[in-house]
Design a protein around this motif. Structure first.
Motif, short mmCIF file in Angstrom:
data_model
loop_
_atom_site.label_atom_id
_atom_site.label_comp_id
_atom_site.label_asym_id
_atom_site.label_seq_id
_atom_site.Cartn_x
_atom_site.Cartn_y
_atom_site.Cartn_z
N SER A 1 0.81 -1.22 0.00
CA SER A 1 0.00 0.00 0.00
C SER A 1 0.84 1.27 0.00
CB SER A 1 -0.92 0.02 1.23
OG SER A 1 -1.78 -1.09 1.24
N CYS B 1 -1.15 6.64 -0.50
CA CYS B 1 -1.47 5.23 -0.27
C CYS B 1 -2.14 4.66 -1.51
CB CYS B 1 -2.38 5.10 0.95
SG CYS B 1 -2.61 3.43 1.54
N ASP C 1 -4.22 2.04 -1.31
CA ASP C 1 -5.55 1.55 -0.94
C ASP C 1 -6.60 2.59 -1.29
OD1 ASP C 1 -4.62 -0.84 -0.01
OD2 ASP C 1 -4.51 -0.21 2.08
N ASN D 1 -4.46 8.36 -5.06
CA ASN D 1 -3.36 7.82 -4.27
C ASN D 1 -2.72 8.90 -3.38
OD1 ASN D 1 -3.80 5.40 -5.55
ND2 ASN D 1 -2.18 5.69 -7.05
#
Length: 406
Positions: free
Chosen positions: A64, A111, A113, A121
């Motif tokens: 991640s 990240c 995720d 992101n």
């Protein structure tokens, strides 16, 4: 071949003009809200050592995180989370601060995720943390701040779902499943694969009452009356204590006038990572992801060397902006600011007036194009300015209003 220099990488974006104005306004409002309730702002580095999030600590999956090396070959990351760095600071930099410590933050995280930022992101988080106290009042305070934060951003139609990690852990301990099987059950419940959950239960001698409760977890959501309908006999002491604690938090929120914004979701069994008690997520319509999440994480600070209970939440500013736009709640920017132009010999008058407006808190700009009045009027129309002032050589000026002349 594509010219990559003119593109942004996948998952990041330019935030231009009006959108940036809206974002900064939201951030300023949240900062004002947090500090008004005694939270002190803290800022941690964008770049951290990988070990603060992954490695032996193992709080966030390495897949991640954005990873790279420093000049000495040590592994670094762009911070994927803001709560973990605050735990690091409290355990190392402010160990002697009087507790409880109430802090807040606004900053960007990075990240892969999707939960925190939708398809982005890089996204901005704002949140609060209360460290050094374990009480229902502290958890209720954090949830209350979450409600106030959403309202301060201009959303009214939203809901905070509250779960209890210790309730799930308690009934899992009572079931006799191994840690690996508990994680398997958690993932299956999260995916709503109840047939597979039942198969795991059937491999053990789990009582019928407990098995029925575990399979019923996703349906245990709604108002606080759900708690009264759960029999305490089969669930054990830990799960019972967790429900009692949750009831106290709900009672406090009710007394503070927050009851209509919250509901219970005992099937909230997302990755347990560092959460240890109350957990919650905020939702609104028009957005496919939570706009905020939080909970109690009493074991996190100890990973950095100091025993310290804690609770907090973080809100995704990007998700809030998406919700406001899709719900038609974005306010158009008010026409503001003036453009000051001048004839030959009037520059000192124009400049002095510009400085006066700015000193009084207004917005003013001097004409730097010097293309004549028509060019100034065109510029003012395009930028949405209130008016244009034309200074004469004798120090007087003529005003051209947006409503009539622009």
């Amino acid at each position: 071949m594509k010219r990559w220099s003119i593109y942004t990488p996948e998952g990041v974006q330019d935030i231009l003009f009006e959108q940036c104005r809206i974002k900064r306004k939201l951030e300023a409002g949240l900062r004002r809200l947090f500090t008004s309730y005694g939270f002190i702002e803290m800022e941690t580095p964008t770049i951290e050592f990988y070990d603060a999030f992954g490695g032996e600590i193992g709080l966030i999956r390495q897949e991640s995180m954005y990873k790279f090396c420093d000049g000495k070959g040590r592994l670094l990351v762009l911070r994927p989370d803001l709560t973990i760095p605050i735990a690091r600071v409290v355990a190392t930099r402010v160990r002697e601060e009087s507790l409880p410590l109430k802090c807040c933050y606004i900053g960007n995280t990075f990240c892969f995720d999707e939960l925190g930022g939708g398809k982005q992101n890089e996204f901005t988080q704002a949140g609060v943390e209360i460290l050094g106290i374990h009480s229902p009042e502290a958890d209720a305070e954090v949830i209350s701040m979450a409600v106030k934060a959403v309202k301060a951003c201009g959303l009214e139609d939203f809901q905070i779902d509250i779960g209890q990690v210790d309730f799930f852990k308690g009934i899992m301990e009572k079931s006799g499943l191994s840690p690996d099987e508990v994680e398997e059950v958690r993932e299956l419940i999260d995916r709503k694969d109840f047939v597979a959950v039942e198969q795991v239960m059937n491999r053990h001698e789990v009582s019928d009452d407990l098995k029925a409760l575990i399979l019923d977890l996703p349906r245990l959501f709604g108002n606080k009356d759900i708690l009264a309908g759960i029999s305490r006999d089969p669930i054990g002491e830990k799960a019972s204590a967790a429900l009692d604690y949750l009831q106290k938090v709900l009672d406090i929120l009710e007394d503070r006038g927050m009851g209509r914004y919250v509901s219970i979701d005992l099937g909230m069994v997302q990755s347990l990572n560092y959460y240890t008690g109350i957990v919650f997520r905020g939702y609104t319509y028009g957005v496919g992801f939570p706009i905020l999440s939080g909970g109690r994480y009493d074991g996190l600070v100890s990973k950095f060397g100091k025993d310290c209970p804690a609770t907090g939440f973080s809100m995704g500013i990007n998700m809030i902006m998406m919700a406001l736009e899709r719900q038609g709640r974005i306010e158009n920017g008010d026409c503001q600011g003036i453009l000051i132009t001048y004839e030959e010999g009037a520059r000192k008058y124009a400049d002095a007036y510009c400085e006066k407006v700015v000193a009084e808190g207004g917005i003013a700009e001097l004409d730097i194009g010097m293309g004549g009045l028509e060019a100034c009027l065109k510029y003012a129309r395009a930028k949405g300015l209130e008016k244009v002032l034309l200074f004469r050589a004798d120090g007087n000026f003529e005003t051209f209003e947006r409503s009539t002349d622009l």
